[in-house]
Design a protein around this motif. Structure first.
Motif, short mmCIF file in Angstrom:
data_model
loop_
_atom_site.label_atom_id
_atom_site.label_comp_id
_atom_site.label_asym_id
_atom_site.label_seq_id
_atom_site.Cartn_x
_atom_site.Cartn_y
_atom_site.Cartn_z
N VAL A 9 -12.02 -0.98 1.58
CA VAL A 9 -10.81 -1.02 1.73
C VAL A 9 -9.98 -2.07 2.06
O VAL A 9 -9.66 -2.90 2.07
CB VAL A 9 -10.42 -0.01 3.12
CG1 VAL A 9 -9.28 0.36 2.92
CG2 VAL A 9 -10.97 0.98 3.38
N ALA A 13 -3.86 4.58 8.06
CA ALA A 13 -5.28 5.47 7.67
C ALA A 13 -5.80 5.04 8.78
O ALA A 13 -6.41 6.26 9.61
CB ALA A 13 -5.39 4.86 7.04
N PHE A 26 -7.21 7.32 4.12
CA PHE A 26 -7.15 6.32 2.95
C PHE A 26 -7.10 6.17 1.63
O PHE A 26 -6.80 5.35 1.11
CB PHE A 26 -9.01 6.30 3.87
CG PHE A 26 -9.01 5.66 5.10
CD1 PHE A 26 -9.10 5.00 5.58
CD2 PHE A 26 -9.18 6.77 5.87
CE1 PHE A 26 -8.69 3.96 6.24
CE2 PHE A 26 -9.36 6.16 7.44
CZ PHE A 26 -9.31 4.29 7.91
N LEU A 51 -15.06 5.69 7.29
CA LEU A 51 -13.78 5.43 6.95
C LEU A 51 -13.69 6.04 8.77
O LEU A 51 -12.31 5.69 9.16
CB LEU A 51 -13.54 5.29 6.43
CG LEU A 51 -13.43 4.40 4.67
CD1 LEU A 51 -12.58 4.81 3.81
CD2 LEU A 51 -13.52 3.04 5.28
#
Length: 253
Positions: free
Chosen positions: A218, A228, A235, A247
């Motif tokens: 990321v 996020a 995301f 995530l």
């Protein structure tokens, strides 16, 4: 890359910047208006939440002991209308005075796997205020990013404090290495999800030739990264590759 090492002065400076910005945003919003990033809250609920945290933390740091408090933050029975913001201002001022006057090494309880010292709380309150300042500004459609160095420290706080304390949103076990990159702050993080546990890998000891077999990557600015992680934005506004399902194991709050 070297990690930011925050100080009391750094966090209090952030608190002094985001506090007035929070008040300005709240003053412009209808007291019963919705907070889009906190769907169950009105603007007044947001004021009550933050002010009650200030009051509770002031009590925790003022005891001089590391034992857990018996009382929890209370948001019931608090003033409404214009009086709510004045009450918040009082609690904000009192918290700043208390944190400014105390030695960071003074014993004080916290809920995380961190030393039980006052030093925990300036960081926590600065980041709590920054995220809720963003919430308040979003309610009037004028949300500004969290300052890059503070946001970068907020990413670190999620990884070194919230996740190790077991405060992730999703209880589903996940496994694999994730790389996060805050391009504007020159910071990156590698962490390994281990079922319900997590290990933050020391990037200061990672060689450029090392392969950590990260299953997800990321990249974005530090503000978007921390927002996020706190579930304020998706995301997908960041540059994401690999196994995106990992995530969800990073979201906290």
């Amino acid at each position: 890359m070297s990690r930011l090492h925050g100080t009391k002065d750094f966090w209090l400076a952030a608190l002094r910047a985001d506090g007035p910005a929070f008040r300005t945003a709240v003053a412009e919003a209808p007291p019963d208006g919705p907070v889009p990033s906190c769907p169950e809250w009105t603007t007044t609920d947001l004021v009550h939440h933050l002010g009650s945290r200030y009051r509770w933390v002031r009590g925790v740091v003022g005891t001089g002991v590391a034992e857990a408090p018996t009382e929890r933050p209370v948001s019931d029975g608090l003033p409404s209308g214009p009086a709510a913001l004045e009450w918040w201002q009082h609690e904000y001022d009192q918290l700043l005075d208390a944190l400014d006057a105390l030695d960071p090494e003074t014993p004080a309880w916290n809920w995380a796997p961190q030393p039980k010292k006052v030093a925990f709380w300036p960081r926590r309150m600065a980041l709590e205020t920054a995220v809720h300042r963003w919430d308040a500004q979003l309610a009037i459609a004028s949300a500004e990013p969290i300052e890059a160095k503070l946001a970068s420290d907020g990413v670190s706080e999620v990884l070194d404090t919230w996740l190790p304390a077991g405060r992730r949103r999703s209880p589903e076990p996940r496994y694999g290495v994730i790389q996060l990159v805050a391009a504007d702050a020159g910071q990156d993080w590698y962490l390994r999800l281990r079922g319900t546990g997590v290990a933050l890998l020391d990037t200061d000891t990672i060689l450029d030739s090392d392969d950590h077999h990260a299953r997800a990557h990321v990249t974005g600015n530090a503000s978007d990264l921390v927002l996020a992680l706190w579930g304020r934005i998706n995301f997908d506004v960041l540059e994401v590759s690999g196994d995106v399902t990992l995530l969800e194991g990073l979201r906290v709050g």
